[in-house]
Design an enzyme around this catalytic site. Sequence first.
Site, short mmCIF file in Angstrom:
data_model
loop_
_atom_site.label_atom_id
_atom_site.label_comp_id
_atom_site.label_asym_id
_atom_site.label_seq_id
_atom_site.Cartn_x
_atom_site.Cartn_y
_atom_site.Cartn_z
N ARG A 15 0.82 -1.21 0.00
CA ARG A 15 0.00 0.00 0.00
C ARG A 15 0.87 1.27 0.00
NH1 ARG A 15 -0.77 4.79 2.53
NH2 ARG A 15 -0.35 3.78 4.54
N ASP A 16 1.53 1.56 1.10
CA ASP A 16 2.26 2.83 1.19
C ASP A 16 3.45 2.86 0.23
OD1 ASP A 16 2.60 5.39 2.21
OD2 ASP A 16 3.92 4.75 3.82
N HIS A 207 5.95 4.66 12.37
CA HIS A 207 5.91 4.57 10.91
C HIS A 207 6.90 5.61 10.39
CE1 HIS A 207 3.66 4.07 6.99
NE2 HIS A 207 4.22 5.25 6.77
N HIS A 209 9.70 7.16 7.75
CA HIS A 209 10.29 7.22 6.41
C HIS A 209 11.78 7.53 6.56
CE1 HIS A 209 6.63 7.17 3.66
NE2 HIS A 209 6.20 6.87 4.87
N CYS A 240 10.05 9.15 -3.21
CA CYS A 240 9.47 10.14 -4.11
C CYS A 240 9.63 9.66 -5.55
CB CYS A 240 10.17 11.47 -3.90
SG CYS A 240 9.71 12.70 -5.12
N ASN A 249 9.67 4.43 2.78
CA ASN A 249 9.55 3.82 4.09
C ASN A 249 10.86 3.13 4.44
OD1 ASN A 249 6.53 3.62 5.06
ND2 ASN A 249 6.48 3.39 2.84
#
Lengths: 303, 303
Positions: A15-16, A207, A209, A240, A249
Amino acid sequence: MNSSKKVSIREVGPRDGLQNESTWIDTEQKIEWINHLSRTGLPYIEVSSFVHPKWIPALADAEEVLARIDRVDGVTYAALVPNEKGLERALRAGVDEVAIFMSATETHNRKNINKSIADTLPVLKNVTRIAKQEGKSVRGYLSTVFGCPYEGTTEQTKLLQTVEALMTMGIDELSLGDTIGVATPNLVEAVVREVTKLVPTEKMALHLHDTKGMAIANIACGLRTGVRKFDSSVGGLGGCPYAPGAAGNVATEDLLYLLHGLGYETDVSLNEIMKAAAYIQEKLDKPLPSHNLQSFLAKEGSV
Amino acid sequence: MNSSKKVSIREVGPRDGLQNESTWIDTEQKIEWINHLSRTGLPYIEVSSFVHPKWIPALADAEEVLARIDRVDGVTYAALVPNEKGLERALRAGVDEVAIFMSATETHNRKNINKSIADTLPVLKNVTRIAKQEGKSVRGYLSTVFGCPYEGTTEQTKLLQTVEALMTMGIDELSLGDTIGVATPNLVEAVVREVTKLVPTEKMALHLHDTKGMAIANIACGLRTGVRKFDSSVGGLGGCPYAPGAAGNVATEDLLYLLHGLGYETDVSLNEIMKAAAYIQEKLDKPLPSHNLQSFLAKEGSV
């Protein structure tokens, strides 16, 4: 202080990770990949998103993915849900857990959700209520907890108010996001200590990054502060799309290397995760930011 | 416990970085780049190597580089020296500091220096004696301190014997190298605590490669354990030449971001280091592993 050596990883790559990649992975490959992830020992996979496909076209196949993956006992299959409409789709698709989301800073929340924080909370409350009625657990993502691309510093009083509002809704887990990867360990420690007054560490996840290369140091700090749940994505997906070398992540492989090196138990096979990372790197046709994947491939030639 | 907030960075990009890159940088560009590095606030630059050019052809221009750079007051210009012959060249070229090197594990030492540890020590002792006579300070690199590609685990008793032998020679600083980047913070803490019994922290540096993405977490741990000197290379230069995404030395930019975030003082301008990193990335024509460089370039388009 939490002295447990058991750590739980939430894999958010499908997902992310994929929602931020400029190359779209086709449905068959996603299913094959998620099936592989299901057999790595991961306890949790965020499979897709039920945000309207207009906003995240790369994940428009959420229903089909959830319908066709081979579900493994003991693995929680979750999906992102923005509102009641998304929840209906997610429930029909048979998610195990619903992930709601909002930001800790007003400007990021407006840019991302097109609503104020005050207007977002009732929507999420309603989604949480219905999901719980349907017997689903609910995870809350809070973005820009450690800094905001628009506001800079995140205002602590407002952050804690929002944390309290989310917990009062009855969410089962709160994931604190360093959305732009700006935190250093001192900030992580300070914020986790404050949030711990409102949220027990068993219900808290980080979470992070890896935008500025701080994620692993911040996780090591989170562990010392008692956190035992971390989000990560295989290969470090989710950078990005316009920046070839920019990190996304924190990579699940790098997280596992740290955890196992520090003597924490995860039940996840680093070797199997490496294979899943190599698979998705090949499909995306670019080197992913994961340090362990790259050093492994350099040494072995292949996984 | 060291409570100082002052940290000193040893920039090793021109030597440890470039010697491992498959693209060679020409002498004019090296000089331009080192001149830029001299104006970033860095207190220390390892400029080149006097290992025989047969072994490190990318640095065969060591004399010319040292002769032609603009030396800035307050910056120490060092070079790597393997033996008395190399020392003669380095002294003639006017280095400020001599860096000697060996490994903590027997097999790595033999592969790298073609001698046993026992046979290496007298050579280094002689180099140190002459260099000190000539009024030069001497830095000792000890490789494979935290793990060895051939032997796996580094034997602690032997490591400490070698540390003691190097200190007895009268070296001014000892740099503990995680040559293959395998350490996690618990190991760094354990080793630094042991070595501190033989070496005061003022004379100790950590030289950490980011192969598995652990370098920044290990530096954060080193800081907590009292270390205040760290080696790094601009852009994270020095990855394996055969692996496009594999990391090399910890990037000076990422180190600075951590240090400044934690409130340490370095006198180094992150912005100027970014420019120097962008320069060398352009010359090498590939994305370097530095997280801060890539996220900065993604945001700004250029530095």
